[in-house]
Design a protein around this motif. Structure first.
Motif, PDB file in Angstrom:
ATOM      1  N   PRO A  72       6.738  -4.802  -1.267  1.00  0.00           N
ATOM      2  CA  PRO A  72       6.899  -4.013  -0.034  1.00  0.00           C
ATOM      3  C   PRO A  72       5.642  -3.218   0.299  1.00  0.00           C
ATOM      4  CG  PRO A  72       8.769  -3.711  -1.495  1.00  0.00           C
ATOM      5  CD  PRO A  72       7.733  -4.452  -2.274  1.00  0.00           C
ATOM      6  N   LYS A  73       4.945  -2.748  -0.761  1.00  0.00           N
ATOM      7  CA  LYS A  73       3.725  -1.968  -0.520  1.00  0.00           C
ATOM      8  C   LYS A  73       2.650  -2.827   0.128  1.00  0.00           C
ATOM      9  CE  LYS A  73       4.424   1.517  -4.027  1.00  0.00           C
ATOM     10  NZ  LYS A  73       4.454   1.572  -5.478  1.00  0.00           N
ATOM     11  N   ILE A  74       2.506  -4.049  -0.409  1.00  0.00           N
ATOM     12  CA  ILE A  74       1.522  -4.963   0.170  1.00  0.00           C
ATOM     13  C   ILE A  74       1.872  -5.238   1.631  1.00  0.00           C
ATOM     14  CG2 ILE A  74       0.579  -7.313   0.059  1.00  0.00           C
ATOM     15  CD1 ILE A  74       0.974  -7.218  -2.954  1.00  0.00           C
ATOM     16  N   LYS A  75       3.166  -5.419   1.853  1.00  0.00           N
ATOM     17  CA  LYS A  75       3.634  -5.730   3.194  1.00  0.00           C
ATOM     18  C   LYS A  75       3.294  -4.591   4.168  1.00  0.00           C
ATOM     19  CE  LYS A  75       7.968  -7.887   4.610  1.00  0.00           C
ATOM     20  NZ  LYS A  75       9.327  -7.948   4.064  1.00  0.00           N
ATOM     21  N   THR A  76       3.612  -3.354   3.741  1.00  0.00           N
ATOM     22  CA  THR A  76       3.320  -2.237   4.643  1.00  0.00           C
ATOM     23  C   THR A  76       1.825  -2.083   4.848  1.00  0.00           C
ATOM     24  OG1 THR A  76       3.648  -0.822   2.737  1.00  0.00           O
ATOM     25  CG2 THR A  76       5.378  -0.778   4.422  1.00  0.00           C
ATOM     26  N   ALA A  77       1.067  -2.318   3.761  1.00  0.00           N
ATOM     27  CA  ALA A  77      -0.382  -2.207   3.886  1.00  0.00           C
ATOM     28  C   ALA A  77      -0.902  -3.235   4.890  1.00  0.00           C
ATOM     29  CB  ALA A  77      -1.049  -2.407   2.521  1.00  0.00           C
ATOM     30  N   LEU A  78      -0.387  -4.454   4.779  1.00  0.00           N
ATOM     31  CA  LEU A  78      -0.797  -5.505   5.706  1.00  0.00           C
ATOM     32  C   LEU A  78      -0.438  -5.140   7.136  1.00  0.00           C
ATOM     33  CD1 LEU A  78       0.140  -8.786   3.799  1.00  0.00           C
ATOM     34  CD2 LEU A  78      -2.141  -7.853   4.221  1.00  0.00           C
ATOM     35  N   MET A  79       0.779  -4.603   7.283  1.00  0.00           N
ATOM     36  CA  MET A  79       1.228  -4.266   8.632  1.00  0.00           C
ATOM     37  C   MET A  79       0.374  -3.163   9.224  1.00  0.00           C
ATOM     38  SD  MET A  79       5.079  -4.919   9.219  1.00  0.00           S
ATOM     39  CE  MET A  79       6.290  -4.566   8.008  1.00  0.00           C
ATOM     40  N   ARG A  80       0.023  -2.207   8.353  1.00  0.00           N
ATOM     41  CA  ARG A  80      -0.782  -1.104   8.847  1.00  0.00           C
ATOM     42  C   ARG A  80      -2.132  -1.611   9.361  1.00  0.00           C
ATOM     43  NH1 ARG A  80      -1.390   2.177   4.378  1.00  0.00           N
ATOM     44  NH2 ARG A  80       0.842   2.490   4.293  1.00  0.00           N
ATOM     45  N   ASN A  81      -2.647  -2.630   8.658  1.00  0.00           N
ATOM     46  CA  ASN A  81      -3.938  -3.171   9.076  1.00  0.00           C
ATOM     47  C   ASN A  81      -3.807  -4.223  10.175  1.00  0.00           C
ATOM     48  OD1 ASN A  81      -5.272  -1.579   7.228  1.00  0.00           O
ATOM     49  ND2 ASN A  81      -4.931  -3.073   5.593  1.00  0.00           N
ATOM     50  N   GLY A  82      -2.584  -4.368  10.643  1.00  0.00           N
ATOM     51  CA  GLY A  82      -2.374  -5.290  11.755  1.00  0.00           C
ATOM     52  C   GLY A  82      -2.450  -6.741  11.359  1.00  0.00           C
TER      53      GLY A  82
END
Ligand SMILES: Nc1ncnc2c1ncn2[C@@H]1O[C@H](COP(=O)(O)OP(=O)(O)OP(=O)(O)O)[C@@H](O)[C@H]1O
Ligand SMILES: [Mg+2]
Lengths: 248, 318
Positions: B304-314
């Motif tokens: 989930p952390k990777i996912k949110t990080a990816l989402m944050r970076n668009g």
């Protein structure tokens, strides 16, 4: 007064010894159907031991326990549960690594229930309704280990209500260490379940105000014996009770 | 137990995905996979008793050997078909599991561990002393299941064994029994007071997990063609514990991932010999400190952390 109703639960000369220590000493109690009975007594007087004997976690050294006039003291705890005797623990016992909702499902799915519940959905509905009743709905999918002490108390109480039929509910210090708001939730659930479903309660507590509001009759235990029985006002004036509490 | 069409389709799908794998692999590597399937069944069935029920039995490897020896001896001396010997091996292991479980009913964690370990040790010594029957430390040559010695063919035997066993265990965990097991693990007195017949279900778990160990052990024996008391060395049990903890105790996927991972890793590190155990032990200690739920827990925390990080970076989906 004590003889007018139907006797739901009786203990007859009940005795429990731990080695040389007699924790329950020749105790004869009689609880009527629909009653909310208070049990009070100083620390170490044998209240929890009595709960353990009635629920079956301890075997009595001698004496007998009757439910509806039938002896139950040889039955295993889970069998007593299936007969409608349910309890909470002084230090709340929840299934830590299960969710709040799963905690609620265990009694309903257990061997004690046979097919009293028809389907899983019925069980889940019932569990959610009870969680709402004790205001734990928002925690439903949280692991039980994340609950506060007071919430643990609420959960173990609500969990017991899942058992069908529930005849007599033994609560060991339900008000200990919970905040006033949770205390009133517990008070209300006891009163309502008693009024609406006719469930009989035995409430062990040090909280005199709560006992006064809930119970018509209290039994005072000291050194494993019953030293007084009656309304809280009445027993509070019995010399033996005053002695016991002052440390006689 | 009934099996729905949907489940059947999923199982067939898993089989279909895993079936072609050996086509690309050499004989030796297929053998390693076969052994890891064996360990998958062992680790998952130990997780039933230790992870889900909280009964930290240290005799699981002994039940595997029991199944193996039973089947082998029956086949050798009574000439029964191997495919009959294997279930009989499982049944005997299950029956002995019943007795060991009964013996351990009242025991708390540490004592149960000690008692089951003592049981396993006695069994190992019995195997090596009873050389007239078992051929002791020389080892018992066991008739093999298939005429061919090729790992390629056994791959499908072990794949099916793993899929079927895991499915049955999965169904148990999702059923009422799964609730009983976890409630017993979390608080036995509370479970009893909530109407759970703790005696019955603790015994049941002992029986069922020993049964699976016995079956797996019997397949193993009829594959390798040799059984010896070495398989009841504590090292074997330690490997199972390492697998389950590495993958994630108390999770369904944990033992599967852990067993394959550790088995492959120990092949890669084969030249280091016994030092591997030290490495694994260190890994377990670190995991217990950092992440109790092993690789599965790591995945749950990190993904989930990777996912949110990816989402944050668009990068990821919005
Ligand atoms: N399992 C046990 N083994 C030995 N002695 C015990 C056991 N359980 C209770 N006792 C003893 O029996 C006596 C009664 O204990 P019990 O817990 O029933 O008291 P209690 O009235 O519930 O006290 P409290 O108000 O502190 O909860 C105490 O002296 C206690 O030490
Ligand atoms: Mg007490």
């Amino acid at each position: 007064m004590a003889d007018s109703g139907i006797k739901l639960l009786e203990t007859e000369n009940l005795t429990k010894r731990f080695g040389g220590l007699t924790a329950i000493d020749d105790l004869s109690l009689s609880i009527q159907e629909g009653e909310i009975r208070g049990i009070i007594g100083p620390n170490g007087s044998g209240k929890t031991t009595l709960m353990n004997l009635i629920s079956g976690l301890y075997k009595a050294t001698s004496g007998a326990i009757y439910l509806d006039g039938n002896r139950i003291d040889q039955l295993k705890p889970n069998v007593r549960t299936s007969k409608g005797i349910i309890r909470t623990f002084q230090i709340p016992k929840v299934f830590r690594d299960m969710t709040v909702l799963e905690n609620m499902l265990v009694p309903a799915l257990s061997d004690s229930q046979g097919d009293r519940y028809k389907q899983r959905v019925e069980i889940v509905d019932q569990a959610q309704e009870l969680l709402q009743f004790v205001q734990l709905s928002h925690m439903e999918n949280r692991s039980a280990k994340t609950l506060s002490g007071g919430q643990n108390q609420l959960l173990q109480i609500a969990r017991g209500f899942m058992i069908k039929p529930l005849r007599i509910y033994l609560m060991d210090e339900p008000f200990a260490g919970v905040n006033p708001q949770i205390k009133s939730v517990i008070m209300e659930s006891i009163k309502e379940m008693n009024r609406e479903k006719g469930i009989t309660f035995i409430v062990v507590s040090h909280e005199m105000p709560s006992i006064r509001r809930l119970c018509d009759t209290v039994t005072v235990i000291h050194e494993g014996r019953c030293i007084a029985e009656g309304t809280l006002e009445k027993v509070a004036h019995v010399p033996a009770v005053i002695d016991a509490y002052i440390g006689g | 137990m009934t099996i729905s069409g949907k489940h059947l389709a999923i199982l067939a799908g898993i089989y279909a995905i895993l079936a072609p794998i050996p086509l690309w692999l050499g004989e030796y590597f297929i053998h390693v996979l076969n052994i890891s399937f064996y360990y998958v069944v062992m680790a998952a069935s130990w997780n039933l008793i230790a992870g889900y029920t909280g009964q930290f039995s240290l005799a699981h490897h002994a039940f595997a050997a029991m199944g193996g020896y039973t089947s082998a001896l029956l086949v050798i001396h009574f000439n029964i078909p191997i495919l009959l010997g294997i279930p009989l091996g499982g049944l005997l292991a299950g029956a002995v599991g019943f007795f060991l479980g009964t013996l351990c009913l009242k025991m708390r964690a540490l004592y149960l561990g000690l008692a089951t370990w003592a049981f396993a040790e006695s069994f190992r010594i019995t195997l090596s002393m009873g050389y007239k029957l078992t051929r002791g430390d020389l080892g018992l040559s066991t008739p093999t299941l298939l005429d061919t010695g090729q790992a390629f063919h056994y791959y499908y035997v072990f794949l099916l064994l793993a899929i079927i066993s895991l499915y049955i265990m999965y169904r148990i965990i999702c059923s009422r029994i799964g609730y009983y097991m976890r409630s017993i693990r979390d608080d036995e007195e509370a479970a009893l007071s909530m109407g759970v017949n703790t005696v019955k279900w603790k015994r049941f778990v002992f029986v069922i997990s020993s049964f699976f160990a016995g079956i797996a052990g019997a397949f193993y024996g009829h594959y390798i063609g040799l059984l010896s008391p070495v398989s009841v060395d504590f090292n074997e049990m330690a490997i199972l514990i390492i697998m389950v903890i590495t993958g994630g105790l108390r999770t369904f996927a944990g033992p599967i991932i852990g067993a394959v991972f550790i088995e492959l890793l120990s092949e890669v590190l084969r030249e280091y010999g016994e030092i591997r155990m030290v490495l694994f032990a260190l890994m377990v200690i670190i995991l217990m400190r950092v992440n109790r739920d092993g690789i599965v827990g790591l995945g749950r925390n990190v993904l989930p952390k990777i996912k949110t990080a990816l989402m944050r970076n668009g990068v990821g989906p919005r």
